[in-house]
Design a protein around this motif. Structure first.
Motif, PDB file in Angstrom:
ATOM      1  N   PRO A 146     -21.494  74.316   7.734  1.00  0.00           N
ATOM      2  CA  PRO A 146     -20.495  73.297   7.379  1.00  0.00           C
ATOM      3  C   PRO A 146     -19.475  73.160   8.511  1.00  0.00           C
ATOM      4  O   PRO A 146     -19.277  74.113   9.276  1.00  0.00           O
ATOM      5  N   PRO A 147     -18.832  71.994   8.637  1.00  0.00           N
ATOM      6  CA  PRO A 147     -17.835  71.847   9.701  1.00  0.00           C
ATOM      7  C   PRO A 147     -16.682  72.828   9.493  1.00  0.00           C
ATOM      8  O   PRO A 147     -16.299  73.100   8.351  1.00  0.00           O
ATOM      9  N   SER A 148     -16.134  73.365  10.582  1.00  0.00           N
ATOM     10  CA  SER A 148     -15.034  74.316  10.439  1.00  0.00           C
ATOM     11  C   SER A 148     -13.755  73.558  10.077  1.00  0.00           C
ATOM     12  O   SER A 148     -13.625  72.362  10.375  1.00  0.00           O
ATOM     13  N   SER A 169     -12.864  62.533   9.100  1.00  0.00           N
ATOM     14  CA  SER A 169     -12.488  63.873   8.681  1.00  0.00           C
ATOM     15  C   SER A 169     -12.899  64.133   7.232  1.00  0.00           C
ATOM     16  O   SER A 169     -12.331  63.549   6.310  1.00  0.00           O
ATOM     17  N   GLY A 170     -13.913  64.952   7.074  1.00  0.00           N
ATOM     18  CA  GLY A 170     -14.367  65.329   5.738  1.00  0.00           C
ATOM     19  C   GLY A 170     -15.453  64.416   5.212  1.00  0.00           C
ATOM     20  O   GLY A 170     -15.561  63.248   5.613  1.00  0.00           O
ATOM     21  N   LEU A 171     -16.265  64.977   4.314  1.00  0.00           N
ATOM     22  CA  LEU A 171     -17.412  64.244   3.773  1.00  0.00           C
ATOM     23  C   LEU A 171     -16.990  62.973   3.033  1.00  0.00           C
ATOM     24  O   LEU A 171     -17.668  61.954   3.083  1.00  0.00           O
ATOM     25  N   GLU A 172     -15.827  63.047   2.375  1.00  0.00           N
ATOM     26  CA  GLU A 172     -15.373  61.864   1.624  1.00  0.00           C
ATOM     27  C   GLU A 172     -15.127  60.699   2.574  1.00  0.00           C
ATOM     28  O   GLU A 172     -15.402  59.549   2.235  1.00  0.00           O
ATOM     29  N   ALA A 173     -14.583  61.003   3.756  1.00  0.00           N
ATOM     30  CA  ALA A 173     -14.292  59.932   4.720  1.00  0.00           C
ATOM     31  C   ALA A 173     -15.603  59.275   5.163  1.00  0.00           C
ATOM     32  O   ALA A 173     -15.695  58.052   5.291  1.00  0.00           O
ATOM     33  N   LYS A 223     -25.016  80.724  22.207  1.00  0.00           N
ATOM     34  CA  LYS A 223     -24.776  81.114  23.606  1.00  0.00           C
ATOM     35  C   LYS A 223     -23.936  80.095  24.370  1.00  0.00           C
ATOM     36  O   LYS A 223     -23.187  80.455  25.266  1.00  0.00           O
ATOM     37  N   VAL A 224     -24.119  78.828  24.046  1.00  0.00           N
ATOM     38  CA  VAL A 224     -23.369  77.807  24.790  1.00  0.00           C
ATOM     39  C   VAL A 224     -22.104  77.417  24.018  1.00  0.00           C
ATOM     40  O   VAL A 224     -21.015  77.346  24.577  1.00  0.00           O
ATOM     41  N   GLY A 225     -22.251  77.220  22.718  1.00  0.00           N
ATOM     42  CA  GLY A 225     -21.105  76.770  21.914  1.00  0.00           C
ATOM     43  C   GLY A 225     -20.318  77.902  21.273  1.00  0.00           C
ATOM     44  O   GLY A 225     -19.348  77.649  20.556  1.00  0.00           O
ATOM     45  N   HIS A 226     -20.745  79.147  21.528  1.00  0.00           N
ATOM     46  CA  HIS A 226     -20.046  80.329  20.990  1.00  0.00           C
ATOM     47  C   HIS A 226     -19.767  80.222  19.494  1.00  0.00           C
ATOM     48  O   HIS A 226     -18.693  80.600  19.018  1.00  0.00           O
ATOM     49  N   SER A 227     -20.710  79.629  18.788  1.00  0.00           N
ATOM     50  CA  SER A 227     -20.657  79.458  17.325  1.00  0.00           C
ATOM     51  C   SER A 227     -19.393  78.713  16.871  1.00  0.00           C
ATOM     52  O   SER A 227     -18.970  78.831  15.729  1.00  0.00           O
ATOM     53  N   ARG A 228     -18.792  77.973  17.808  1.00  0.00           N
ATOM     54  CA  ARG A 228     -17.574  77.211  17.505  1.00  0.00           C
ATOM     55  C   ARG A 228     -17.845  75.720  17.474  1.00  0.00           C
ATOM     56  O   ARG A 228     -17.156  74.969  16.812  1.00  0.00           O
ATOM     57  N   CYS A 229     -18.822  75.293  18.298  1.00  0.00           N
ATOM     58  CA  CYS A 229     -19.003  73.860  18.530  1.00  0.00           C
ATOM     59  C   CYS A 229     -20.122  73.302  17.663  1.00  0.00           C
ATOM     60  O   CYS A 229     -21.246  73.810  17.717  1.00  0.00           O
ATOM     61  N   PRO A 230     -19.834  72.261  16.909  1.00  0.00           N
ATOM     62  CA  PRO A 230     -20.931  71.624  16.172  1.00  0.00           C
ATOM     63  C   PRO A 230     -21.964  71.059  17.150  1.00  0.00           C
ATOM     64  O   PRO A 230     -21.614  70.696  18.275  1.00  0.00           O
ATOM     65  N   ILE A 231     -23.229  71.017  16.714  1.00  0.00           N
ATOM     66  CA  ILE A 231     -24.273  70.351  17.519  1.00  0.00           C
ATOM     67  C   ILE A 231     -24.653  69.062  16.809  1.00  0.00           C
ATOM     68  O   ILE A 231     -25.068  69.094  15.646  1.00  0.00           O
ATOM     69  N   ALA A 263     -17.675  65.897   9.260  1.00  0.00           N
ATOM     70  CA  ALA A 263     -17.948  65.518   7.882  1.00  0.00           C
ATOM     71  C   ALA A 263     -19.229  66.137   7.331  1.00  0.00           C
ATOM     72  O   ALA A 263     -19.280  66.546   6.171  1.00  0.00           O
ATOM     73  N   VAL A 264     -20.245  66.207   8.162  1.00  0.00           N
ATOM     74  CA  VAL A 264     -21.584  66.536   7.659  1.00  0.00           C
ATOM     75  C   VAL A 264     -21.975  67.958   8.085  1.00  0.00           C
ATOM     76  O   VAL A 264     -21.862  68.309   9.256  1.00  0.00           O
ATOM     77  N   SER A 265     -22.455  68.748   7.138  1.00  0.00           N
ATOM     78  CA  SER A 265     -22.925  70.103   7.465  1.00  0.00           C
ATOM     79  C   SER A 265     -24.214  70.016   8.270  1.00  0.00           C
ATOM     80  O   SER A 265     -25.032  69.117   8.059  1.00  0.00           O
TER      81      SER A 265
END
Ligand code: PRX
Length: 656
Positions: free
Chosen positions: A15-17, A27-31, A407-415, A435-437
């Motif tokens: 899910p998005p952080s 911002s958010g699934l509702e949006a 390794k590239v996004g350090h588990s921070r960046c959505p793909i 918005a989207v997981s």
């Protein structure tokens, strides 16, 4: 590859952080759902609102969608605009000194071009083109290295209303020739050579070879950019002119040519299921809108971003997310001339570190080859500037996705795994990251206003969990308008009567939706291969092979490949005897080089197998299914006794 089996096993969900959601454009699934609902409630009002919000109109449009002559749809038809004005001039008032392009050459030289610089360069070239007699509606072929000048050339065409047709610098003189003729090009913009991975490849000499093949009398001007000046290029004045000479004295102001929304911005050739590449024609306004909203929605564009799309401008990704989208939203972007592995396998990570890239968009093939060359290499670089990653061109296997993520996004960046095509112009199915997981391997959900579905051969929706044809049910602004010079082929190929009664856009991919409605792309349903994210028609390669005097017959298929996604395997029947020993090696090399010459090195078969015949049904149809099984080394379980020539299977099994 994403087989249904691997998909079913995939249960990781991201899910998005909270941090990402808080700052996201959507911002958010509702949006996201609210945008989808708006589109569903009043489709035309939704698109009209988007077009008004994003595009600078010289003359506003009053009609949103003209669907009176399907599938030749028109969007915002009576509006007027200029694409280059939208990408450059409108930023001059408030950010003339913002860097538009950070360019890094193959050798590592860095050049910064601001919006003001870029505007001046584009105006100068546009004036030079006009001085050469080029005008609105004329077609210009662009055959350039991946440098600022390639973007300047495209923008200069757009500024005067000329239609560009970019040909990837890796295509051969023969492919270039076909495209020059089909487009009826009046001018060609090229360079002395291109330099990638330390290797120099002639471009101008290839242009000359193409022109000399004949039938190219329409070409009156060849503009040559001096990339390296290291070789003496063939030069034929007055047809040939140097870029630096014709732009030197040209004015740096050029009034844009206002065109109507449907004026063709460009054609771009891509492969289909016949031997002849298709000239996909895009509009001006609808196309621009698609690139701009996806920059905002999918790439979550922020003015502070440093955006980097690694695609070459010779492909649609380089059109939409290098030459147009980033400039239209006023972004700073990186353009890199070279290859990911030169002079070392950490080059991509080094560039991200050096230029503080925030958004990095690349292809699964590149990711897989970089894993192979140094899975731990990203650790040596500071990649903390990154905030979003993207993938395009082919299905990304969950293993490569996880590596990219960790390794590239350090588990921070959505793909954002973006599904789209040359024909769709911009993203169609892709996660809106705030918005989207995410689920590794799935391109998730369609963008608002994109009515994507999976249907059976009669056009009926299939239930979730079942595979079928991927279609888009309603017209959308950035879609292909027609095939250049071939409206009939356009209708037949993309809006077939059997699937969806001519009303649905047929993507040519098979897909599947899971229980929560997420899309999973399974691969092409036609005779198109996806080799390292490049689209190639099996028929194109077969035609190239049979054009060789040694070859009587050829069948080309794709087999799964760890890095390339798919690899090309050719089954060949020679006119002479079945080759043995050294002869076999020599002919194999000769045929591989031949294909490189006929189409381009990207089309070289990985493997060539010879036979005295090919497996055929009694009515003479080549059994490609059997060839695919042979290439994969699978056991043939089906009954082959009905083949015209069952014994041939043993011979074709031999790999050397
Ligand atoms: O098969 C799909 C695959 O690439 C095809 C389109 O190729 P092209 O027109 O060259 O454009 C490539 C860049 C947009 C599609 O029909 N494809 C593209 N993106 C994805 C993909 N397959 C799976 N996942 C994707 N994200």
């Amino acid at each position: 590859m994403s087989t249904i089996e691997s998909i079913l096993k995939e249960s990781r969900i991201f899910p998005p952080s909270t941090n990402f959601v808080q700052q996201a454009n959507v911002s958010g699934l509702e949006a996201y759902q609210s945008l989808c609902n708006q589109a569903e409630t009043d489709y035309q009002a939704f698109w009209a609102e988007q077009a008004k919000a994003h595009i600078h109109w010289h003359k506003p449009f009053t009609q949103t969608l003209d669907d009176s002559n399907p599938p030749f749809f028109k969007w915002f038809n009576d509006g007027e605009l200029n694409i280059s004005y939208n990408c450059l001039d409108r930023h001059l008032a408030h950010q003339p000194d913002k860097v538009a392009i950070i360019f890094e050459s193959d050798e590592g030289e860095v050049i910064h071009a601001t919006f003001r610089d870029l505007h001046q360069r584009v105006c100068k070239l546009a004036n030079a083109l006009k001085a050469k007699g080029l005008k609105k509606g004329d077609c210009v072929v662009i055959y350039m290295p991946m440098r600022i000048e390639a973007v300047v050339a495209m923008q200069a065409c757009a500024r005067i209303g000329a239609i560009h047709s970019v040909v990837f610098g890796g295509f051969s003189s023969k492919s270039l020739h076909e495209r020059i003729i089909n487009a009826g090009a009046k001018a060609i913009i090229t360079a002395d050579e291109q330099v990638r991975g330390g290797k120099h490849h002639a471009l101008k000499a290839t242009v000359d070879e193409a022109i000399n093949k004949g039938g190219t009398e329409t070409v009156k001007t060849v503009i040559v950019y001096q990339r390296s000046g290291s070789t003496k290029v063939p030069f034929e004045p007055p047809r040939d002119v140097w870029w630096h000479e014709i732009t030197q004295k040209a004015s740096s102001e050029c009034e844009p040519e206002w065109v109507t929304a449907e004026h063709p911005l460009f054609t771009l050739y891509t492969s289909g299921s016949t031997g002849k590449p298709k000239g996909v024609q895009h509009s001006s306004a609808g196309y621009l809108l698609g690139t701009m909203i996806s920059m905002q929605w999918v790439f979550d564009y922020k003015p502070s971003d440093i955006f980097w799309c690694t695609a070459d401008v010779g492909w649609i990704t380089g059109h939409s997310y290098v030459a147009y989208g980033p400039l239209a939203v006023g972004a700073t972007q990186v353009i890199f001339e070279g290859v990911p592995t030169f002079p070392h396998a950490g080059r991509f990570w080094e560039i991200i570190d050096k230029h503080q890239v925030t958004t990095f968009y690349t292809a699964p093939t590149a990711i897989r080859s970089l894993i192979k060359l140094g899975a731990d290499l990203p650790e040596k670089y500071n990649l903390s500037s990154l905030r979003l990653l993207g993938s395009v061109g082919e299905p990304i296997n969950p293993e490569a996705w996880m590596w990219f993520y960790e390794k590239v996004g350090h588990s921070r960046c959505p793909i954002v795994d973006t599904w789209w095509q040359t024909e769709t112009g911009s993203h169609m199915i892709a996660p809106i990251p705030g918005a989207v997981s995410l689920i590794p391997g799935s391109c998730t959900l369609p963008l608002p206003g994109i009515v994507a579905a999976v249907v059976d051969e009669t056009g009926q929706d299939v239930e979730n969990g079942k595979g079928g044809f991927l279609v888009i049910k309603k017209p959308f602004p950035s879609q292909i308008r027609t095939l250049w010079n071939d409206p009939e082929r356009f209708k037949k190929a993309y809006f077939p009567e059997d699937i969806g009664k001519g009303k649905y856009y047929l993507a040519g991919d098979s897909a599947y939706r899971d229980e929560q409605g997420y899309f999973w792309i399974m691969g092409r349903t036609d005779d198109v291969l996806n080799v390292s994210g490049h689209r190639l028609g099996t028929m194109e390669i077969e035609s190239a092979l049979v054009a060789n005097p040694l070859v009587a017959e050829a069948a080309v298929i794709g087999k799964p490949h760890d890095i390339k996604g798919e690899a090309i395997v050719a089954f060949v029947v020679l006119k002479g005897d079945y080759p043995q020993g050294d002869d076999k090696t020599r002919i194999t090399t000769e045929l591989r080089n031949w294909v490189a010459q006929e189409i381009g090195p990207i089309a070289k078969p990985e493997e060539i197998r010879f036979g005295e015949n090919l497996p055929k049904t009694r009515s003479g149809k080549i059994m490609r299914r059997l060839l695919r099984a042979l290439a994969k080394g699978e056991e043939i379980t089906q009954d082959i006794s009905t083949l015209e020539n069952p014994a041939i299977m043993d011979q074709l099994k031999q790999t050397n």
